[in-house]
Write an enzyme that holds these catalytic residues in place. Structure first.
Site, PDB file in Angstrom:
ATOM      1  N   HIS A  20       6.008   1.589   3.844  1.00  0.00           N
ATOM      2  CA  HIS A  20       5.178   2.714   4.560  1.00  0.00           C
ATOM      3  C   HIS A  20       6.293   3.290   5.597  1.00  0.00           C
ATOM      4  O   HIS A  20       6.550   4.665   5.544  1.00  0.00           O
ATOM      5  CB  HIS A  20       4.334   2.112   5.334  1.00  0.00           C
ATOM      6  CG  HIS A  20       3.024   1.830   4.775  1.00  0.00           C
ATOM      7  ND1 HIS A  20       2.421   0.579   4.966  1.00  0.00           N
ATOM      8  CD2 HIS A  20       2.091   2.342   3.788  1.00  0.00           C
ATOM      9  CE1 HIS A  20       1.195   0.146   4.267  1.00  0.00           C
ATOM     10  NE2 HIS A  20       1.061   1.404   3.449  1.00  0.00           N
ATOM     11  N   LYS A  44     -12.555  -1.605   2.072  1.00  0.00           N
ATOM     12  CA  LYS A  44     -12.264  -3.308   1.980  1.00  0.00           C
ATOM     13  C   LYS A  44     -12.096  -3.795   3.369  1.00  0.00           C
ATOM     14  O   LYS A  44     -12.021  -3.106   4.361  1.00  0.00           O
ATOM     15  CB  LYS A  44     -10.983  -3.313   1.302  1.00  0.00           C
ATOM     16  CG  LYS A  44     -10.272  -1.814   1.090  1.00  0.00           C
ATOM     17  CD  LYS A  44      -8.808  -1.936   0.616  1.00  0.00           C
ATOM     18  CE  LYS A  44      -8.378  -0.365   0.625  1.00  0.00           C
ATOM     19  NZ  LYS A  44      -6.991  -0.442   0.604  1.00  0.00           N
ATOM     20  N   ARG A  93       4.977   4.881  -5.715  1.00  0.00           N
ATOM     21  CA  ARG A  93       5.840   3.525  -6.062  1.00  0.00           C
ATOM     22  C   ARG A  93       6.138   3.662  -7.470  1.00  0.00           C
ATOM     23  O   ARG A  93       7.401   3.434  -7.783  1.00  0.00           O
ATOM     24  CB  ARG A  93       5.339   2.547  -5.378  1.00  0.00           C
ATOM     25  CG  ARG A  93       5.281   2.362  -3.941  1.00  0.00           C
ATOM     26  CD  ARG A  93       4.201   1.111  -3.627  1.00  0.00           C
ATOM     27  NE  ARG A  93       2.934   1.514  -3.974  1.00  0.00           N
ATOM     28  CZ  ARG A  93       1.574   0.964  -3.608  1.00  0.00           C
ATOM     29  NH1 ARG A  93       1.772  -0.247  -2.788  1.00  0.00           N
ATOM     30  NH2 ARG A  93       0.586   0.974  -4.014  1.00  0.00           N
ATOM     31  N   SER A 131       0.422  -3.716   1.206  1.00  0.00           N
ATOM     32  CA  SER A 131      -0.380  -4.313   1.940  1.00  0.00           C
ATOM     33  C   SER A 131      -0.949  -5.602   1.496  1.00  0.00           C
ATOM     34  O   SER A 131      -0.884  -6.542   1.923  1.00  0.00           O
ATOM     35  CB  SER A 131      -1.088  -3.666   3.050  1.00  0.00           C
ATOM     36  OG  SER A 131      -0.311  -2.502   3.412  1.00  0.00           O
TER      37      SER A 131
HETATM   38  O1  PNS Z   1      -3.496   3.457   2.072  1.00  0.00           O
HETATM   39  P1  PNS Z   1      -4.774   3.947   1.170  1.00  0.00           P
HETATM   40  O2  PNS Z   1      -5.903   3.039   1.364  1.00  0.00           O
HETATM   41  O3  PNS Z   1      -4.307   4.145  -0.145  1.00  0.00           O
HETATM   42  O4  PNS Z   1      -5.248   5.352   1.755  1.00  0.00           O
HETATM   43  C1  PNS Z   1      -6.367   5.889   1.053  1.00  0.00           C
HETATM   44  C2  PNS Z   1      -6.773   7.052   2.144  1.00  0.00           C
HETATM   45  C3  PNS Z   1      -6.822   6.784   3.414  1.00  0.00           C
HETATM   46  C4  PNS Z   1      -5.605   8.215   2.021  1.00  0.00           C
HETATM   47  C5  PNS Z   1      -8.013   7.890   1.363  1.00  0.00           C
HETATM   48  O5  PNS Z   1      -9.033   6.637   1.010  1.00  0.00           O
HETATM   49  C6  PNS Z   1      -8.649   8.869   2.111  1.00  0.00           C
HETATM   50  O6  PNS Z   1      -8.203  10.054   2.351  1.00  0.00           O
HETATM   51  N1  PNS Z   1      -9.842   8.647   2.604  1.00  0.00           N
HETATM   52  C7  PNS Z   1     -10.584   9.478   3.623  1.00  0.00           C
HETATM   53  C8  PNS Z   1     -11.820  10.116   3.262  1.00  0.00           C
HETATM   54  C9  PNS Z   1     -11.490  11.113   1.885  1.00  0.00           C
HETATM   55  O7  PNS Z   1     -11.075  12.247   2.646  1.00  0.00           O
HETATM   56  N2  PNS Z   1     -11.976  11.122   0.804  1.00  0.00           N
HETATM   57  C10 PNS Z   1     -11.654  12.025  -0.420  1.00  0.00           C
HETATM   58  C11 PNS Z   1     -10.341  11.710  -1.006  1.00  0.00           C
HETATM   59  S1  PNS Z   1     -10.124  12.937  -2.085  1.00  0.00           S
END
Ligand code: PNS
Length: 169
Positions: A20, A44, A93, A131
Site C-alpha cells: 500500500h 469481513k 498487483r 493484508s
Molecule cells: O482494500 P479493499 O478491501 O480491496 O477495498 C475495496 C473498496 C473499499 C475500494 C471497495 O469495497 C469500495 O469502494 N467500497 C465502498 C462501497 C462502494 O462504493 N461500492 C461500490 C463499488 S463499485
C-alpha cells in the site's frame, strides 16, 4: 486549467502493508494530494479497529506532506465527489486483481463519469503481498519483516499474543 488534482486511495487497510505504501508514495509523486480513505464498515471481520488502522496509516505516511488519512462510509464515488477528487487510485498487483478492479472501475464510472480510476503497479517485491496473507503468516508465527512497517509488525505481534492468551482480539 491548474485545478489541484486530488486522488482518493480507498481500501480496508487491515493493516497497511508496504505494498500500500509503495502505491501511496507513487501516487503522492504524481497527484497534488492523495487522500487515503479507510472504509469504515468492512464486510469481513477486521483484525484491527478503525482507530488502530488509522493510527498505523498516519504513522506510516507522515513523511509525505501531500498525503492525508480519512475515513469513508457508503459509496466511494459520493465520498470522492464530497472531497472534490477527480481520481480514484488503485494498485494492481497481478492479473488476478484485474477482474474485480475492472468491474469496480466501470461501475464507479457509470455512477460518476467525471471521476477517473487510475491503476498503478507496485514494485515487484510486493506483487504477492496482501493484508490477508500478512495476517495469516503472522498468526501462524511466520515473519512479516520487510512486508509491513515495523510499527505494524509490532501491532500484529501484540494482537496475536492477545488472541493466543484468550484475551480480546
Ligand atoms: O482494500 P479493499 O478491501 O480491496 O477495498 C475495496 C473498496 C473499499 C475500494 C471497495 O469495497 C469500495 O469502494 N467500497 C465502498 C462501497 C462502494 O462504493 N461500492 C461500490 C463499488 S463499485
Amino acid at each position: 486549467m491548474d485545478r489541484e488534482i486530488i486522488a482518493i486511495y480507498p481500501g480496508s487497510f487491515d493493516p497497511v502493508t508496504n505494498g500500500h505504501l509503495d502505491i501511496i508514495e507513487r501516487g503522492s509523486g504524481i497527484f497534488d494530494r492523495v487522500i487515503v480513505a479507510v472504509l469504515v464498515n468492512i464486510a469481513k471481520d477486521p483484525l484491527f479497529t478503525l482507530e488502530e488502522r488509522l493510527e498505523m496509516l498516519r504513522d506510516a505516511t507522515a513523511r509525505w506532506p501531500n498525503v492525508v488519512i480519512d475515513t469513508f462510509d457508503g459509496l466511494l464515488v459520493s465520498y470522492a465527489a464530497e472531497r472534490h477528487a477527480r481520481v480514484i487510485l488503485r494498485g494492481i498487483r497481478a492479473v488476478t486483481d484485474f477482474e474485480y478492479e475492472f468491474q469496480m472501475a466501470l461501475m464507479n464510472r457509470r455512477m460518476s463519469p467525471g471521476i477517473e480510476t487510475v491503476f498503478m503497479v507496485p514494485s515487484e517485491a510486493y506483487s504477492y503481498l496482501s493484508s490477508s496473507l500478512v495476517k495469516e503468516v503472522s498468526a501462524l508465527g511466520g515473519s512479516v519483516t520487510g512486508l509491513v512497517p515495523t510499527d505494524v509488525e509490532r501491532h500484529l505481534k501484540i494482537r496475536i499474543q492477545r488472541k493466543e492468551s484468550g484475551r480480546e482480539v
